[in-house]
Design an enzyme around this catalytic site. Structure first.
Site, PDB file in Angstrom:
ATOM      1  CD  GLU A 137      74.945  85.568  48.390  1.00  0.00           C
ATOM      2  OE1 GLU A 137      73.775  85.310  48.046  1.00  0.00           O
ATOM      3  OE2 GLU A 137      75.533  86.590  48.055  1.00  0.00           O
TER       4      GLU A 137
ATOM      5  N   GLY B 136      69.169  72.504  47.995  1.00  0.00           N
ATOM      6  CA  GLY B 136      67.886  71.912  47.606  1.00  0.00           C
ATOM      7  C   GLY B 136      67.805  71.471  46.163  1.00  0.00           C
TER       8      GLY B 136
ATOM      9  CG  ASP C 177      64.712  77.284  50.727  1.00  0.00           C
ATOM     10  OD1 ASP C 177      65.679  77.055  51.462  1.00  0.00           O
ATOM     11  OD2 ASP C 177      64.408  76.582  49.748  1.00  0.00           O
TER      12      ASP C 177
ATOM     13  CG  HIS D  13      74.769  83.354  41.980  1.00  0.00           C
ATOM     14  ND1 HIS D  13      74.917  83.281  43.347  1.00  0.00           N
ATOM     15  CD2 HIS D  13      73.455  83.255  41.739  1.00  0.00           C
ATOM     16  CE1 HIS D  13      73.725  83.154  43.900  1.00  0.00           C
ATOM     17  NE2 HIS D  13      72.817  83.139  42.947  1.00  0.00           N
TER      18      HIS D  13
ATOM     19  CB  CYS E 266      59.549  87.956  32.175  1.00  0.00           C
ATOM     20  SG  CYS E 266      59.963  89.060  30.828  1.00  0.00           S
TER      21      CYS E 266
HETATM   22  N1  GLN Z   1      65.752  75.444  47.839  1.00  0.00           N
HETATM   23  C1  GLN Z   1      65.900  76.399  46.796  1.00  0.00           C
HETATM   24  C2  GLN Z   1      66.824  75.863  45.725  1.00  0.00           C
HETATM   25  O1  GLN Z   1      67.740  75.184  46.039  1.00  0.00           O
HETATM   26  C3  GLN Z   1      66.404  77.717  47.308  1.00  0.00           C
HETATM   27  C4  GLN Z   1      66.458  78.762  46.232  1.00  0.00           C
HETATM   28  C5  GLN Z   1      66.891  80.140  46.691  1.00  0.00           C
HETATM   29  O2  GLN Z   1      67.479  80.310  47.704  1.00  0.00           O
HETATM   30  N2  GLN Z   1      66.585  81.155  45.946  1.00  0.00           N
HETATM   31  O3  GLN Z   1      66.666  76.135  44.576  1.00  0.00           O
END
Ligand code: GLN
Ligand code: ZN
Length: 787
Positions: free
Chosen positions: A684, A451, A618, A713, A535
């Protein structure tokens, strides 16, 4: 502690540590960037701590707490206290420096790319029970050595003492600390760790005793979990030994986040001097517990909700307090928040734009201190009903029950009108898949992203200038359109199959919807710590939720107009919106979830009407919102699934619904995930990849699956070969027709230098796999030809 018999004793389990204006965040970040000194950082910390103590004193809290402050995370502090520095960090002799603590949490700063591979990787982080706070996971190695590694708790105790406060230090209890850790070697035995860790805890107790402490608090929140017998037994072993070492120092054992259930026996049997109990999550269990309570021991009643921001209902609380007083004398009953206050923002005072009617319903940390102050006095008053503050409180509570700001009967009517058929798609997946394929014409192993595209500093700047009113709506919209155009072109060039618009208009996937839905309040300064200097500002869901306007249509429609390829509409799901907000406490969470779902449903329908044929909802928080106890899972999963289906099951068979989940392991809830009946789910898989693929080998997932083949990540650019390897492995457990190819999460934290080559490699991996599979298929005899 002096006792005045016209009020009950009060204490807290921790005060927010980020500061009323996030001073700690800014001080940490400046220090990490080298823009300020260690001295400045320590000074900021001192001021934050002092402010907290002063506020506790002003609210007449009987004993202030220390060691609830942390520069990064209280579990990391506990790790350092027992000297459990993983060997890859090379501790050296002497106490653990603050710099080493930061390195353990964050890895090496400013390492060059060449160095990056040889640098010790930071310690793992995970969510603290069912909160959105992240803690550093302790690691225990083979031949683990422990030694007192920091003097922080003592320093803080002395700091407070110097200012005239005799404090109660708060420490993570030894059993929870070990339980939450990860053993890096299967040969390590718990008993061995306990033997090694206990002498350090004994040392700590002795030191506090010699410093003049009266009480020490040990937090053992694992008592609210399903823990194996071995861990239950540890309590019977460890606490007598601790108590015996320094009998005169009183131990308050604190539990929170849930009822004790089968662990109740433990807390009434072991030699402690007091128990803190979370009434807000424990409920009726309280009375059974009180019946067996030794009247000479302290019972701390967690009566003010530390996990939420709602004003306490004094009438309700006083009833509970008075029933508790039927069992135990007033000298033994303490009042407290249910848990540490660091899960709520600091103060309502900095909220300048708040609607007054809503303000009257709320209580942040400082207001909660005041509630304790008042309750402790009212509790022992003959005619508390006539007290002005009591009357004021009840007026606000009554008003909230009927306020038209909060209650919208039409929302309840719409929810009640939902029929069974509204919660399922028209046809089964098989049929839908064919219709969708006819419309979308996707290749085998379709490629897509989750996204968001990189949120550059320029995008952030323009968005915040628009918020402040320094650029016009028109200029802002043109800017966003340009960004969308750029990423649509980029995706076409790379050769992705299902495109996205990039989510440039969103600061945050929950706040964005919170701002647009009825029933939500976005605070100005309601920050809570997520981890370290990070935060979050959770929206407050105060009322019945409904959709007042289109939320995403404008951007999705624009993006689709730029391409012939399918454009995915992007929405956040009801469970994630609920989980990452402060939810109502005046109706069950499931009702709120379904209201949000209904609002999303309307958006889904309108996206479809506007020509968006693929819509992603999501739900990254679906797994983490699971209740702490397994016995409560089924009920939760049922309403979570229902909510998702309310949001998604309103489209034609030919419209493709996607969902995305991340941050957790899904092996144990795959069946529930299947019941969402999304046409495509992206999960994931790059880090826990092989485990996940194994789960799919055991449970045949019926619909399409996108495996996250790139760990977004990490700054690493994955090669085509490694992604191919993951995909080939996936094909051993999944049919080829159901496999999609995508990164494992949104790309918003990455840079274009990383995104472009990584996506190119990913698309190439899908292409190679496609060729492999089709050439293999044409080489094999077809059914008709085979004998
Ligand atoms: N659609 C969101 C993005 O791509 C999904 C974010 C997520 O899974 N935390 O940022
Ligand atoms: Zn994600």
């Amino acid at each position: 502690m002096t006792y005045t018999n016209n009020r009950l004793h009060t204490h807290i389990l921790g005060y927010p540590r980020i500061g009323s204006n996030r001073q700690l965040k800014f001080a940490l970040e400046a220090y990490w960037k080298g823009e300020s000194s260690l001295h400045d950082l320590i000074q900021t910390a001192k001021t934050i701590k002092q402010e907290g103590w002063e506020k506790q004193r002003n609210a007449q809290i009987s004993i202030v707490s220390t060691n609830d402050f942390s520069f990064y995370d209280h579990v990391l502090d506990a790790i350092c206290l027992i000297g459990a520095v993983p060997s890859r960090f090379k501790r050296g002799n002497g106490p653990i420096s603050l710099d080493l603590l930061f390195t353990m949490a964050r890895g090496m700063e400013k390492a060059s790319l060449a160095e990056a591979n040889t640098m010790p990787h930071p310690m793992e982080m995970t969510k603290w029970f069912d909160t959105n706070y992240h803690y550093i996971v302790p690691e225990f190695e083979k031949d683990q050595h422990f030694s007192l590694g920091s003097s922080k708790p003592f320093e803080e105790f002395k700091e407070a003492k110097y200012l005239g406060y005799l404090s109660k230090p708060i420490l993570l209890g030894p059993i929870s600390l070990l339980f939450l850790g990860k053993k890096k070697d299967p040969s390590i035995k718990n008993a061995e760790l306990f033997e090694k860790i206990l002498p350090i805890y004994e040392e700590i107790l002795k030191e506090f005793y010699s410093l003049g402490a009266d009480w020490i608090e040990f937090d053992e929140p694992i008592l609210t979990l399903d823990i194996p017998t071995e861990w239950q037994k540890a309590f019977y072993d460890v606490y007598p030994r601790l108590k015996q070492k320094v009998p005169a120092l009183k131990i308050l054992l604190a539990t929170y986040f849930g009822p004790l259930k089968e662990n109740r026996e433990i807390v009434v049997s072991i030699p402690i001097d007091g128990l803190h109990y979370d009434w807000t999550r424990g409920g009726q269990e309280l009375y059974g517990l009180l019946q067996n309570w030794d009247k000479n021991k302290v019972f701390s009643l967690g009566i003010v909700d530390g996990r939420n921001i709602w004003k306490n209902d004094f009438s309700k609380s006083l009833k509970v307090i008075h029933s508790a007083l039927d069992y135990i004398p007033s000298e033994s009953l303490w009042l407290a928040p249910s848990c540490s206050l660091h899960f709520v923002p600091v103060s309502l005072q900095t909220e300048k734009k708040l609607n007054e009617e809503l303000r009257a319903c709320l209580a942040f940390a400082d207001e909660k201190l005041e509630e304790l102050n008042i309750l402790s006095r009212l509790a022992l008053m003959e005619n508390y009903q006539h007290d002005e503050l009591f009357k004021e409180n009840q007026k606000a509570i009554e008003k909230r029950k009927t306020s038209s700001l909060i209650h919208d009967p039409t929302v309840h009517e719409r929810l009640a009108a939902l029929k069974e058929t509204d919660l399922s798609r028209k046809s089964p997946y098989r049929v839908r898949k064919e219709l969708q394929q006819k419309k979308l014409q996707l290749p085998l192993f379709p490629t897509t992203t989750i996204g968001s595209f990189p949120q550059t500093t320029e995008i952030r700047r323009i968005r915040s200038r628009f918020r402040l009113g320094s650029i016009s709506q028109e200029a802002y919209e043109t800017f966003i359109e340009e960004e969308i155009k750029r990423v649509v072109e980029l995706q076409e060039e790379i050769g992705l199959d299902v495109l996205v618009h990039g989510e440039f208009e969103r600061t945050d996937m929950v706040e964005y919807f919170g701002e647009k839905l009825n029933g939500f309040l976005i605070t100005e300064n309601g920050w809570v710590q997520s981890y370290g200097s990070r935060c979050v500002k959770p929206p407050i869901i105060f009322g019945d939720v409904s959709r007042k306007e289109a939320m995403t249509i404008r951007w999705s429609k624009f993006a689709q107009s730029l391409t012939k390829k399918p454009m995915k509409g992007m929405l956040t799901g009801p469970i994630t919106i609920l989980q990452w907000s402060f939810a109502r406490d005046d109706q069950p969470r499931k009702i709120t979830a379904k209201q949000i779902a209904l609002a999303i449903r309307e958006e889904v329908k309108e996206l479809e009407k506007n020509g968006i044929g693929v819509i992603q909802i999501d739900e990254p928080a679906l797994r983490e919102a699971l209740p702490l106890r397994k016995i409560d899972w089924e009920d939760y999963l049922q309403w979570a699934i229902e909510s998702f289906r309310i949001a998604s099951c309103c489209v034609e068979d030919s419209t493709q619904i996607h969902t995305h989940m991340c941050y957790s392991e899904f092996g144990d809830i795959l069946e529930a995930i299947a019941k969402l009946d999304a046409d495509v789910i992206s999960l994931e898989a790059s880090r826990s990849g092989f485990e996940l693929i194994n789960s799919f080998a055991k449970f045949r997932y019926p619909n399409d699956i996108g495996l996250g083949v790139w760990d977004i990540h990490s700054p690493r650019i994955p090669t085509t070969e490694e992604m191919l390897a993951t995909l080939r492995k996936a094909l051993s457990a999944l049919p080829k027709e159901s496999l999609w190819v995508n990164p494992d999460c949104g790309l918003k934290t990455r840079s274009y230098q990383e995104v472009i080559p990584s996506l190119k490699n990913m698309v190439e991996a899908a292409r190679i796999l496609r060729n492999e599979v089709t050439s293999k298929a044409s080489a094999e005899p077809t059914m008709a030809e085979s004998p």
